[in-house]
Design an enzyme around this catalytic site. Structure first.
Site, PDB file in Angstrom:
ATOM      1  N   ASP A 163       0.831  -1.129   0.023  1.00  0.00           N
ATOM      2  CA  ASP A 163       0.088   0.184   0.267  1.00  0.00           C
ATOM      3  C   ASP A 163       0.879   1.133   0.115  1.00  0.00           C
ATOM      4  OD1 ASP A 163      -2.142   1.627   0.102  1.00  0.00           O
ATOM      5  OD2 ASP A 163      -2.954   0.984   2.134  1.00  0.00           O
ATOM      6  N   ASP A 180      -2.856   2.501  -6.064  1.00  0.00           N
ATOM      7  CA  ASP A 180      -1.628   2.519  -5.191  1.00  0.00           C
ATOM      8  C   ASP A 180      -1.604   1.164  -4.073  1.00  0.00           C
ATOM      9  OD1 ASP A 180      -4.057   3.367  -3.924  1.00  0.00           O
ATOM     10  OD2 ASP A 180      -2.969   5.040  -2.850  1.00  0.00           O
ATOM     11  N   GLU A 181      -2.553   0.242  -4.371  1.00  0.00           N
ATOM     12  CA  GLU A 181      -2.564  -0.822  -3.458  1.00  0.00           C
ATOM     13  C   GLU A 181      -2.541  -2.104  -4.451  1.00  0.00           C
ATOM     14  OE1 GLU A 181      -6.053   0.150  -1.154  1.00  0.00           O
ATOM     15  OE2 GLU A 181      -5.858  -2.007  -0.109  1.00  0.00           O
TER      16      GLU A 181
END
Lengths: 376, 377
Positions: free
Chosen positions: B2, B100-101
């Site tokens: 993350d 973003d993960e």
């Protein structure tokens, strides 16, 4: 109610209505067949509320008139499994029916006639008489293109147009369209049009004789086919049929003529290697040559075949659903098929090379837009 | 994996003068009169109570001297792609949850790459060296635990959950850390005096079931760190779906339809960006007592068009005659295939397709919240 009937006579009658009776319904009474006996005839009726069909059969012996609804599945299965012998039906006061043959007896509980939906009455109906063979031909050339997509209900039927000097039928699901016109037809009154659900068309096709005439009765919401000893009633599809003439291209200027059975065999083989979800095949047209290719990115399959055609225009790449192509080719009677084309995103017009007398038959197929063409 | 305050960190990396300052990415605040929302906030900005999805006007009031910047979505997408390239050096099994993960399945890479911890540290280092960004990484036997672990020590976290010590790891954590436990369930659990995951795991399945229905069983498994959902790269996905849990159970039909339109658009956008189409539309409803059901409709032709998906979902929804308030709605597509063509239609112009394409362009450039669909009825 008490009568004796020959097994094969009754089975034939049961089979005529079997396509209508639902095997499972939220209204359980519809899983039954209504038996009605008068002094001359046994009438049996099945309905799913959209369509009802009644057929008559003459028993060998009538002892007492009456009526009762009996479970369709068990009665049909039972009669089917009997040999061709006389079968006696007898209804007692407790609404049970005892069916007796020389081999034994079978007993089943019936349901009162009053609980069975009434046959719709066709008040203020107009009558039309049509030739059996004409109606059969027009139905069978169009029914395949009927839509099954509930998002556009008006397309979920065959559109029949009876005009003073021609008789037309059209069906389309937006991806293909079939239109057949008989121009020998004459009708004295103003035009009539209606959208007939495909299930009714299928049942009508099963019951239409080879020759002779059939009488249709029509009112606002329903249509009745009156066959020799069978009547088929169907509710009509509501809604307005789209202006299909507007979407038929008039300026397709490129022409491909191809052998029907050759193309069919090719498409059939190649499409085995296309995506099972889209059945997409690619037609690559060049001077007198057609390549048919497919690929299935999900399983890594691929196929390509070439065949000779008559084509004298610029090369073109077209995508089609193979099943639509096969459906269309199946309905062409001629050995040679003509595709007229404009560009890879325009409908192709497909016709037999030679038309039957007084008939005009054409089909449309919409292409699959290939991604390489996306931004044209 | 993350990323830490991803959009804001990217901006701080590129503009050294922003480092250490509160940075807010989102709509123009217009001196407090702006009407958009916050898309991302740097850790410095978060100290002022600014968080994503907040009205930008509120953020401006909380911290007027923060640096407000517009969203450069296409740029963040390109950075995200580079991160994916780093992950793919270690495993092909990368499931991207958002820009973003991501989940990485390292099960088969031990021999080749060394232990999961080593790989995790190496990925962290490569992200810092190559991209100048920090990531928080959680390493665990399953996705649930990995997600909890990655959130635990943000920013720049690195938490390993030993499969022999799952209880030790989970038990002291507050129940909000579990997937699917939001404010509402938390309140209900608190009423039962359940505050930590350990408290929850001590309750029997029967007790939880009587209180939460079938969801009780799920809660029990999650509280013990049990999760067997696989890491699925999107190109192999069997289905694509989005769902939302309401903060307050919803009985208003129109409101539900609006949500379904929004979910349909989300699903369709994801399919279009992966060049996938689906043939079966799925509607998922969970009502106030946790009864969950799904309804399906299979289309004649695979689609990625928002309006087709929405119309189908709407029909499925309207066939649902339950009057119980709704807790969760979901829209999904199954029977997916990669296709390279669109079946054209005689009666449909390509207007909808053009709209979809234009909306996708905007979303790719400015982010998913830049353009929304509306209904007139």
């Amino acid at each position: 109610m008490k009568f004796t009937i020959l097994q094969n006579d009754l089975l034939e009658a049961l089979q005529r209505i079997s396509g209508v009776v639902p095997t499972r319904s939220t209204t359980p009474i519809l899983e039954n067949i209504l038996f009605e006996l008068d002094e001359e005839k046994l009438k049996i009726t099945g309905t799913d509320l959209e369509i009802s069909i009644t057929t008559g059969v003459t028993p060998k012996k009538i002892e007492q008139t009456g009526s009762i609804a009996l479970p369709a599945r068990v009665i049909t299965e039972m009669i089917r499994s009997l040999p061709a012998i006389p079968v006696q039906f007898e209804l007692d006061e407790t609404k049970r029916v005892r069916i007796t043959t020389d081999q034994g007896y079978y007993q089943v509980a019936g349901i009162s006639r009053n609980e069975f939906p009434d046959n719709p009455s066709l008040s203020e109906a107009r009558s039309i008489e049509l030739k059996n063979d004409l109606l059969r031909r027009m139905f069978s050339k169009t029914i395949f293109a009927v839509s099954s997509e509930e998002l556009r209900p008006a397309l979920m039927g065959v559109y029949m147009q009876i005009m003073p000097d021609e008789f037309r039928m059209v069906a389309t699901d937006g991806h293909r369209l079939s239109k057949i016109i008989d121009s020998s037809f004459r009708f004295d009154e103003a035009g009539i049009q209606m959208i007939i659900p495909p299930k009714a068309v299928q049942i009508a096709l099963k019951n239409l004789n080879e020759e002779g005439n059939i009488k249709l009765q029509l009112n606002q919401g329903g249509l009745c086919f009156i066959f020799d000893n069978t009547t088929l009633y169907t509710r009509l599809v509501e809604g307005e049929y789209p202006d299909y003439e507007k979407v038929i291209p008039r300026d397709n200027d490129k022409k491909m003529v191809v052998d029907r059975s050759l193309l069919m065999a090719t498409v059939k083989r190649v499409s085995l290697f296309s995506s099972a979800l889209t059945h997409q095949v690619r037609f690559s047209l060049s001077q007198n040559r057609l390549a048919v290719c497919s690929e299935d990115a999900d399983i890594g399959g691929e196929a390509r075949e070439e065949l000779n055609v008559e084509y004298n225009d610029e090369p073109m790449e077209l995508g089609y659903n193979a099943q639509y192509i096969l459906d269309i080719l199946k309905h062409v009677d001629d050995d040679k098929v003509v595709f007229t084309l404009k560009n890879p995103v325009r409908a192709a017009v497909v016709k037999p090379l030679s038309q039957k007398e007084n008939e005009s038959f054409m089909m449309l197929i919409m292409p699959i837009k290939l991604n390489s063409q996306e931004h044209q | 994996m993350d990323m830490d305050a991803f959009y804001a960190s990217v901006e701080q990396r590129d503009h050294s003068e922003l480092q250490g300052k509160p940075v807010v990415i989102g709509a123009d605040p217009k001196e407090g009169q702006g009407r958009g929302v916050v898309c991302a906030a740097s850790y410095e900005a978060r100290k002022y109570g600014i968080h994503s999805a907040q009205p930008i006007s509120r953020a401006f009031r909380l911290c007027p001297h923060a640096v407000f910047m517009p969203v450069r979505m296409d740029y963040y997408v390109s950075v995200s792609r580079k991160l994916m390239e780093i992950f793919k050096r270690y495993t092909p099994l990368v499931e991207t949850v958002s820009l973003d993960e991501a989940f990485l399945d390292l099960t088969g890479t031990l021999r080749l790459m060394g232990s999961a911890e080593e790989t995790g540290l190496r990925i962290k280092t490569e992200i810092r060296h190559e991209q100048g960004l920090t990531a928080s990484i959680g390493i665990a036997p399953n996705k649930l635990l990995a997600k909890i672990a990655s959130d635990l020590k943000k920013p720049d976290g690195f938490v390993v959950v030993d499969h022999n010590r799952i209880g030790e790891f989970l038990n002291p954590l507050p129940i909000r850390r579990i997937w699917g436990v939001g404010a509402k369930i938390e309140k209900q659990l608190n009423e039962l005096n359940i505050r930590t995951i350990g408290d929850l795991s001590r309750f029997s399945i029967e007790e939880l079931k009587s209180r939460f229905g079938r969801h009780g069983e799920v809660l029990k498994h999650l509280s013990r760190g049990e999760d067997d959902s696989p890491v699925v790269p999107e190109r192999n996905a069997k289905s694509i779906s989005n769902e939302i849990t309401f903060e307050k159970d919803e009985s208003d039909r129109l409101c539900c339809l609006n949500i379904l339109l929004w979910l349909s658009e989300k699903v369709a956008f994801r399919m279009r960006s992966h060049r996938i189409k689906g043939k079966t539309v799925v509607l998922k409803i969970r009502d106030c007592d946790f009864t969950t059901w799904t309804k399906h409709h299979t289309l004649v032709f695979p689609t990625d068009a928002t309006d087709t998906i929405y119309q189908t979902v709407q029909k499925l929804f309207e066939n649902n005659h339950s009057t119980r308030p709704i807790r969760l709605l979901g829209v999904g597509m199954t029977q997916l295939s990669r296709t390279d063509g669109d079946q054209t239609d005689l009666f449909k112009d390509d207007k909808q397709e053009k709209i979809n394409r234009a909306m996708d362009k905007l979303k790719n450039k400015y982010g998913e919240c830049i353009v929304l669909r509306g209904k007139t009825n």
